[in-house]
Design a protein around this motif. Structure first.
Motif, PDB file in Angstrom:
ATOM      1  N   ALA A 137       0.824  -1.212   0.000  1.00 59.26           N
ATOM      2  CA  ALA A 137       0.000   0.000   0.000  1.00 59.26           C
ATOM      3  C   ALA A 137       0.856   1.259   0.000  1.00 59.26           C
ATOM      4  CB  ALA A 137      -0.941   0.000   1.204  1.00 59.26           C
ATOM      5  N   LEU A 138       2.006   1.191   0.643  1.00 54.50           N
ATOM      6  CA  LEU A 138       2.894   2.357   0.708  1.00 54.50           C
ATOM      7  C   LEU A 138       3.532   2.659  -0.644  1.00 54.50           C
ATOM      8  CD1 LEU A 138       4.718   1.718   4.118  1.00 54.50           C
ATOM      9  CD2 LEU A 138       2.848   3.307   3.655  1.00 54.50           C
ATOM     10  N   ARG A 139       3.612   1.653  -1.484  1.00 48.86           N
ATOM     11  CA  ARG A 139       4.239   1.829  -2.798  1.00 48.86           C
ATOM     12  C   ARG A 139       3.322   2.532  -3.800  1.00 48.86           C
ATOM     13  NH1 ARG A 139       9.758   1.368  -3.376  1.00 48.86           N
ATOM     14  NH2 ARG A 139      10.515  -0.082  -1.796  1.00 48.86           N
ATOM     15  N   VAL A 140       2.029   2.589  -3.498  1.00 51.01           N
ATOM     16  CA  VAL A 140       1.086   3.144  -4.471  1.00 51.01           C
ATOM     17  C   VAL A 140       0.286   4.338  -3.950  1.00 51.01           C
ATOM     18  CG1 VAL A 140       0.826   0.938  -5.671  1.00 51.01           C
ATOM     19  CG2 VAL A 140      -0.728   1.499  -3.791  1.00 51.01           C
ATOM     20  N   VAL A 141       0.314   4.587  -2.662  1.00 47.00           N
ATOM     21  CA  VAL A 141      -0.562   5.609  -2.092  1.00 47.00           C
ATOM     22  C   VAL A 141      -0.146   7.021  -2.503  1.00 47.00           C
ATOM     23  CG1 VAL A 141       0.752   5.902   0.067  1.00 47.00           C
ATOM     24  CG2 VAL A 141      -1.723   6.338   0.031  1.00 47.00           C
ATOM     25  N   ASN A 142      -1.145   7.856  -2.719  1.00 52.41           N
ATOM     26  CA  ASN A 142      -0.932   9.288  -2.917  1.00 52.41           C
ATOM     27  C   ASN A 142      -0.851   9.925  -1.534  1.00 52.41           C
ATOM     28  OD1 ASN A 142      -1.085  12.048  -3.372  1.00 52.41           O
ATOM     29  ND2 ASN A 142      -2.742  11.909  -4.865  1.00 52.41           N
ATOM     30  N   LYS A 143       0.296  10.457  -1.177  1.00 57.11           N
ATOM     31  CA  LYS A 143       0.490  10.978   0.176  1.00 57.11           C
ATOM     32  C   LYS A 143      -0.477  12.105   0.524  1.00 57.11           C
ATOM     33  CE  LYS A 143       4.296  13.968  -1.375  1.00 57.11           C
ATOM     34  NZ  LYS A 143       5.755  14.208  -1.306  1.00 57.11           N
ATOM     35  N   LYS A 144      -1.051  12.742  -0.484  1.00 52.60           N
ATOM     36  CA  LYS A 144      -2.015  13.819  -0.231  1.00 52.60           C
ATOM     37  C   LYS A 144      -3.318  13.289   0.358  1.00 52.60           C
ATOM     38  CE  LYS A 144      -0.243  16.858  -3.889  1.00 52.60           C
ATOM     39  NZ  LYS A 144      -0.555  17.540  -5.168  1.00 52.60           N
ATOM     40  N   LEU A 145      -3.551  11.983   0.242  1.00 54.98           N
ATOM     41  CA  LEU A 145      -4.782  11.386   0.766  1.00 54.98           C
ATOM     42  C   LEU A 145      -4.631  10.892   2.204  1.00 54.98           C
ATOM     43  CD1 LEU A 145      -5.974   9.301  -2.328  1.00 54.98           C
ATOM     44  CD2 LEU A 145      -6.786  11.549  -1.568  1.00 54.98           C
ATOM     45  N   LEU A 146      -3.433  10.930   2.744  1.00 56.70           N
ATOM     46  CA  LEU A 146      -3.198  10.469   4.114  1.00 56.70           C
ATOM     47  C   LEU A 146      -3.834  11.442   5.106  1.00 56.70           C
ATOM     48  CD1 LEU A 146       0.524   9.403   3.701  1.00 56.70           C
ATOM     49  CD2 LEU A 146      -1.467   7.884   3.841  1.00 56.70           C
ATOM     50  N   HIS A 147      -4.684  10.918   5.979  1.00 58.18           N
ATOM     51  CA  HIS A 147      -5.429  11.763   6.916  1.00 58.18           C
ATOM     52  C   HIS A 147      -5.012  11.488   8.363  1.00 58.18           C
ATOM     53  CE1 HIS A 147      -7.798   8.150   7.611  1.00 58.18           C
ATOM     54  NE2 HIS A 147      -8.116   8.108   6.327  1.00 58.18           N
ATOM     55  N   LYS A 148      -5.626  12.175   9.299  1.00 64.33           N
ATOM     56  CA  LYS A 148      -5.204  12.101  10.707  1.00 64.33           C
ATOM     57  C   LYS A 148      -5.435  10.734  11.338  1.00 64.33           C
ATOM     58  CE  LYS A 148      -9.531  13.825  12.698  1.00 64.33           C
ATOM     59  NZ  LYS A 148     -10.146  14.861  13.580  1.00 64.33           N
ATOM     60  N   ASN A 149      -6.324   9.923  10.753  1.00 66.33           N
ATOM     61  CA  ASN A 149      -6.571   8.587  11.291  1.00 66.33           C
ATOM     62  C   ASN A 149      -5.741   7.513  10.605  1.00 66.33           C
ATOM     63  OD1 ASN A 149      -8.518   9.108  13.363  1.00 66.33           O
ATOM     64  ND2 ASN A 149      -9.980   9.610  11.753  1.00 66.33           N
ATOM     65  N   CYS A 150      -4.794   7.923   9.777  1.00 63.72           N
ATOM     66  CA  CYS A 150      -3.885   6.988   9.102  1.00 63.72           C
ATOM     67  C   CYS A 150      -2.619   6.768   9.921  1.00 63.72           C
ATOM     68  CB  CYS A 150      -3.448   7.534   7.742  1.00 63.72           C
ATOM     69  SG  CYS A 150      -4.672   7.411   6.452  1.00 63.72           S
ATOM     70  N   VAL A 151      -2.117   5.553   9.830  1.00 63.92           N
ATOM     71  CA  VAL A 151      -0.772   5.232  10.314  1.00 63.92           C
ATOM     72  C   VAL A 151      -0.037   4.565   9.163  1.00 63.92           C
ATOM     73  CG1 VAL A 151       0.619   3.971  11.994  1.00 63.92           C
ATOM     74  CG2 VAL A 151      -1.628   4.859  12.666  1.00 63.92           C
ATOM     75  N   ILE A 152       1.180   4.993   8.908  1.00 64.15           N
ATOM     76  CA  ILE A 152       1.990   4.337   7.886  1.00 64.15           C
ATOM     77  C   ILE A 152       3.279   3.835   8.532  1.00 64.15           C
ATOM     78  CG2 ILE A 152       1.011   5.685   5.997  1.00 64.15           C
ATOM     79  CD1 ILE A 152       3.574   7.344   5.927  1.00 64.15           C
ATOM     80  N   THR A 153       3.800   2.701   8.012  1.00 67.20           N
ATOM     81  CA  THR A 153       4.944   2.042   8.651  1.00 67.20           C
ATOM     82  C   THR A 153       6.069   1.775   7.653  1.00 67.20           C
ATOM     83  OG1 THR A 153       3.855  -0.087   8.267  1.00 67.20           O
ATOM     84  CG2 THR A 153       3.533   0.930  10.431  1.00 67.20           C
ATOM     85  N   PRO A 154       6.644   2.795   7.066  1.00 74.61           N
ATOM     86  CA  PRO A 154       7.700   2.565   6.075  1.00 74.61           C
ATOM     87  C   PRO A 154       9.045   2.199   6.703  1.00 74.61           C
ATOM     88  CG  PRO A 154       7.434   4.908   6.449  1.00 74.61           C
ATOM     89  CD  PRO A 154       6.342   4.226   7.238  1.00 74.61           C
ATOM     90  N   HIS A 155       9.793   1.334   6.014  1.00 77.22           N
ATOM     91  CA  HIS A 155      11.213   1.216   6.329  1.00 77.22           C
ATOM     92  C   HIS A 155      11.921   2.307   5.517  1.00 77.22           C
ATOM     93  CE1 HIS A 155      11.609  -0.725   2.454  1.00 77.22           C
ATOM     94  NE2 HIS A 155      10.913  -1.788   2.835  1.00 77.22           N
ATOM     95  N   VAL A 156      13.227   2.385   5.608  1.00 75.72           N
ATOM     96  CA  VAL A 156      13.930   3.541   5.043  1.00 75.72           C
ATOM     97  C   VAL A 156      13.725   3.689   3.535  1.00 75.72           C
ATOM     98  CG1 VAL A 156      15.658   3.734   6.865  1.00 75.72           C
ATOM     99  CG2 VAL A 156      16.074   2.180   4.942  1.00 75.72           C
TER     100      VAL A 156
END
Length: 272
Positions: A137-156
């Protein structure tokens, strides 16, 4: 106005466990967490199994949705993990709207247009539901759609891909002031930031670089998100997952598996 970068992260310790949600003695089925996991593919089938297995230790209901070519894994789950409910594409809308306290999407998903469309649809239509984005999901998401109830867990590498910036605490704090979601930057030291407020977790060891440990963390975190606030859930999940790895290292060195991590986490939470 120039943004101030404090670069101060508060260390997470065992006291965070005191804040974990505890089911009431009079509670009944469904009141202690219901979640949806959208994960897995023919190529990465183990991700779904690990995340669902971990989550099932904590919440009442685990709904699972996966790709058509992953039905063999669903059959295996049914044989070995009774605590999940498979839903097809026709049931997905109802679970998203009426059942899920939290959503995990991404582990084992192929980062293609279909995944992108589903991720964006969920972010747009269900902004009030806590949503954890991981892996595909992190590879395709538009970061502009990330809202306050989102959590993302990327490695470096995922952080670099998503934000086009060097993954370090300074840049993480800056990004967290620009984007309203909570970010867990996974590494030797895990950093959690939301709106410029950052925490650091130092539990864990090199044994956790093995495949599957991130799926265990995702399953643990989405389960905690169902009944805990985002800050509490993210701190507990990173601390406990790393602590479980440290306890396994004391027993067997760094040669342990993601499956063993699930069992150790269960022991820690049971003895808190």
């Amino acid at each position: 106005m120039m943004m101030t970068i404090a670069m101060i992260a508060k260390k997470i310790d065992a006291t965070i466990l005191k804040q974990i949600y505890k089911p009431a003695s009079h509670s009944h089925k469904g009141q202690n967490g219901r979640l949806l996991i959208i994960a897995g593919s023919k190529k990465y089938h183990g991700s779904l199994v690990l995340a669902a297995t971990m989550a099932s230790k904590i919440v009442d209901f685990v709904y699972v949705h996966t790709t058509k070519d992953n039905f063999a894994i669903i059959k295996n789950l049914r044989n070995n993990l009774a605590e999940f409910i498979y839903i097809n594409k026709y049931d997905l809308k109802n679970v998203l709207k009426n059942e899920a306290d939290a959503i995990l999407i991404g582990p084992g998903l192929i980062p293609n247009f279909k995944t992108k469309r589903l991720v964006h649809k969920i972010l747009k239509k269900y902004p009030n539901t806590k949503t954890l984005l991981d892996a595909g999901a992190l590879r395709v998401v538009n970061k502009k759609l990330l809202h306050k109830n989102c959590v993302i867990t990327p490695h470096v590498e995922e952080f670099k891909h998503l934000f086009n910036i060097t993954p370090n605490l300074k840049n993480l704090e800056k990004v967290s002031q620009e984007i309203p979601c909570t970010i867990i930057l996974k590494g030797k030291i895990d950093y959690i930031c939301q709106n410029g407020i950052c925490f650091e977790n130092i539990t864990g060891n090199v044994g956790m670089t093995k495949g599957g440990t991130g799926d265990v963390l995702a399953g643990l975190l989405v389960a905690l998100l169902t009944k805990n606030d985002i800050s509490t859930a993210t701190q507990i999940a990173t601390y406990v997952c790393g602590l479980a790895g440290d306890k396994l290292q004391e027993k067997v060195g760094i040669y342990y598996s993601a499956n063993e991590l699930v069992g150790e986490i269960q022991k820690i939470l049971s003895n808190k």
